[in-house]
Design an enzyme around this catalytic site. Sequence first.
Site, PDB file in Angstrom:
ATOM      1  N   ASP A 261      45.172  43.282  33.195  1.00  0.00           N
ATOM      2  CA  ASP A 261      46.108  44.220  33.833  1.00  0.00           C
ATOM      3  C   ASP A 261      45.351  45.309  34.597  1.00  0.00           C
ATOM      4  O   ASP A 261      44.224  45.671  34.237  1.00  0.00           O
ATOM      5  CB  ASP A 261      47.001  44.846  32.742  1.00  0.00           C
ATOM      6  CG  ASP A 261      48.236  45.497  33.334  1.00  0.00           C
ATOM      7  OD1 ASP A 261      48.644  45.126  34.448  1.00  0.00           O
ATOM      8  OD2 ASP A 261      48.796  46.391  32.667  1.00  0.00           O
TER       9      ASP A 261
ATOM     10  N   LEU B 235      34.056  24.963  27.233  1.00  0.00           N
ATOM     11  CA  LEU B 235      35.077  26.000  27.074  1.00  0.00           C
ATOM     12  C   LEU B 235      36.463  25.469  27.441  1.00  0.00           C
ATOM     13  O   LEU B 235      36.620  24.779  28.446  1.00  0.00           O
ATOM     14  CB  LEU B 235      34.736  27.175  28.012  1.00  0.00           C
ATOM     15  CG  LEU B 235      35.764  28.306  28.082  1.00  0.00           C
ATOM     16  CD1 LEU B 235      35.780  29.121  26.800  1.00  0.00           C
ATOM     17  CD2 LEU B 235      35.489  29.218  29.280  1.00  0.00           C
TER      18      LEU B 235
ATOM     19  N   HIS C 236      44.488  42.033  43.215  1.00  0.00           N
ATOM     20  CA  HIS C 236      44.544  40.702  42.589  1.00  0.00           C
ATOM     21  C   HIS C 236      43.363  39.848  43.072  1.00  0.00           C
ATOM     22  O   HIS C 236      42.769  39.106  42.293  1.00  0.00           O
ATOM     23  CB  HIS C 236      45.866  39.998  42.921  1.00  0.00           C
ATOM     24  CG  HIS C 236      47.089  40.718  42.429  1.00  0.00           C
ATOM     25  ND1 HIS C 236      47.198  41.219  41.145  1.00  0.00           N
ATOM     26  CD2 HIS C 236      48.260  41.038  43.042  1.00  0.00           C
ATOM     27  CE1 HIS C 236      48.381  41.795  41.003  1.00  0.00           C
ATOM     28  NE2 HIS C 236      49.038  41.711  42.139  1.00  0.00           N
TER      29      HIS C 236
HETATM   30  C1  IPE Z   1      51.176  41.630  32.028  1.00  0.00           C
HETATM   31  O1  IPE Z   1      51.023  42.699  32.887  1.00  0.00           O
HETATM   32  C2  IPE Z   1      51.150  40.330  32.782  1.00  0.00           C
HETATM   33  C3  IPE Z   1      49.861  39.909  33.313  1.00  0.00           C
HETATM   34  C4  IPE Z   1      48.742  40.553  33.171  1.00  0.00           C
HETATM   35  C5  IPE Z   1      49.861  38.642  34.014  1.00  0.00           C
HETATM   36  P1  IPE Z   1      52.276  43.453  33.523  1.00  0.00           P
HETATM   37  O2  IPE Z   1      51.743  44.466  34.454  1.00  0.00           O
HETATM   38  O3  IPE Z   1      53.246  42.492  34.077  1.00  0.00           O
HETATM   39  O4  IPE Z   1      52.938  44.152  32.247  1.00  0.00           O
HETATM   40  P2  IPE Z   1      53.930  45.389  32.153  1.00  0.00           P
HETATM   41  O5  IPE Z   1      55.053  45.148  33.128  1.00  0.00           O
HETATM   42  O6  IPE Z   1      53.156  46.610  32.508  1.00  0.00           O
HETATM   43  O7  IPE Z   1      54.362  45.407  30.725  1.00  0.00           O
HETATM   44  C1  IPE Z   2      48.021  42.439  36.499  1.00  0.00           C
HETATM   45  O1  IPE Z   2      47.868  43.524  37.339  1.00  0.00           O
HETATM   46  C2  IPE Z   2      48.121  41.153  37.275  1.00  0.00           C
HETATM   47  C3  IPE Z   2      49.482  40.582  37.266  1.00  0.00           C
HETATM   48  C4  IPE Z   2      50.481  41.023  36.576  1.00  0.00           C
HETATM   49  C5  IPE Z   2      49.697  39.416  38.101  1.00  0.00           C
HETATM   50  P1  IPE Z   2      49.106  44.381  37.815  1.00  0.00           P
HETATM   51  O2  IPE Z   2      49.570  43.875  39.144  1.00  0.00           O
HETATM   52  O3  IPE Z   2      50.166  44.450  36.780  1.00  0.00           O
HETATM   53  O4  IPE Z   2      48.430  45.791  38.003  1.00  0.00           O
HETATM   54  P2  IPE Z   2      49.074  47.218  37.640  1.00  0.00           P
HETATM   55  O5  IPE Z   2      49.431  47.185  36.201  1.00  0.00           O
HETATM   56  O6  IPE Z   2      50.261  47.388  38.526  1.00  0.00           O
HETATM   57  O7  IPE Z   2      47.967  48.172  37.939  1.00  0.00           O
HETATM   58 MG    MG Z   3      50.474  45.704  35.238  1.00  0.00          MG
END
Ligand code: IPE
Ligand code: IPE
Ligand code: MG
Length: 255
Positions: free
Chosen positions: A20, A131, A37
Amino acid sequence: MDTVGIDQSRLPRHIAIIMDGNGRWAESRGLFRIEGHCRGESIAHEVVEACGELGIGHLTLYTFSAENWRRSGEEVQALMHLIETVARRQIEGLHRRGVRVNVLGRLHELPCSLREELERDMALTRHNCGLRLNLAINYGGRAEIADAARRLAERVARGELLPAEINEERLREELYDPTLPDPDLLIRTGGEMRISNFLLWEIAYSEIWVTQTLWPDFGAAELLQAIRDYQARERRFGAVPSRGEPVGAGAGLLL
Ligand code: IPE
Ligand code: IPE
Ligand code: MG
């Protein structure tokens, strides 16, 4: 890779990561979220390499949640495209290094070309013994449990199973990958103190390690730090270890 302080005999068998913070990383630099990303991809690559080198058995990466469809159409489309492009670009190298790729999630709901790419990748690497890399894509923990419950109900309806025979082991057998051991270590980058519907069944006794570091700033050094911290913990699985017993001993009996 500096593995000083890592006990090779007590490595986590399965590491699961909530990757995240990509969006925040990009926004804080005045970039589009998708650029975060894209940057995250190279970190995933580094972490896969590090786990392979260390001899970790299973690595599960939360790549796209069942709830991430709620994002803008533009971000969702860019993510689908990115996942497909990365899979296509990386698969040869992963295959050469003996990595076995598996996907957890509702694959049938993904765009056709992405689904086909992932199915090819799984088929190509299915006999590899290195892995095991599990990509959680369109994955939701509740969806996984609901899907398993439906399959159990179907077996009961076919007369293959009695309701009284349904127990934890039977339910586990219907999860997306019944051979997957529960994660020993769950890492979340980006600082949020939540699970976000990840592996709800499997993380019952996982050790949780959260870092403020955003995923694009994560790397092998911090992964090793998480493993060192994990190895210093006492896992009890609800029991009280008898005096002098090594930490974690006997846990297998309870799992
Ligand atoms: C969790 O992150 C999903 C992934 C890392 C793929 P999110 O950014 O979607 O989670 P929330 O919405 O903050 O809980
Ligand atoms: C996690 O990064 C990746 C996915 C959920 C695909 P985020 O896109 O949720 O990044 P933040 O949490 O908004 O910084
Ligand atoms: Mg996020």
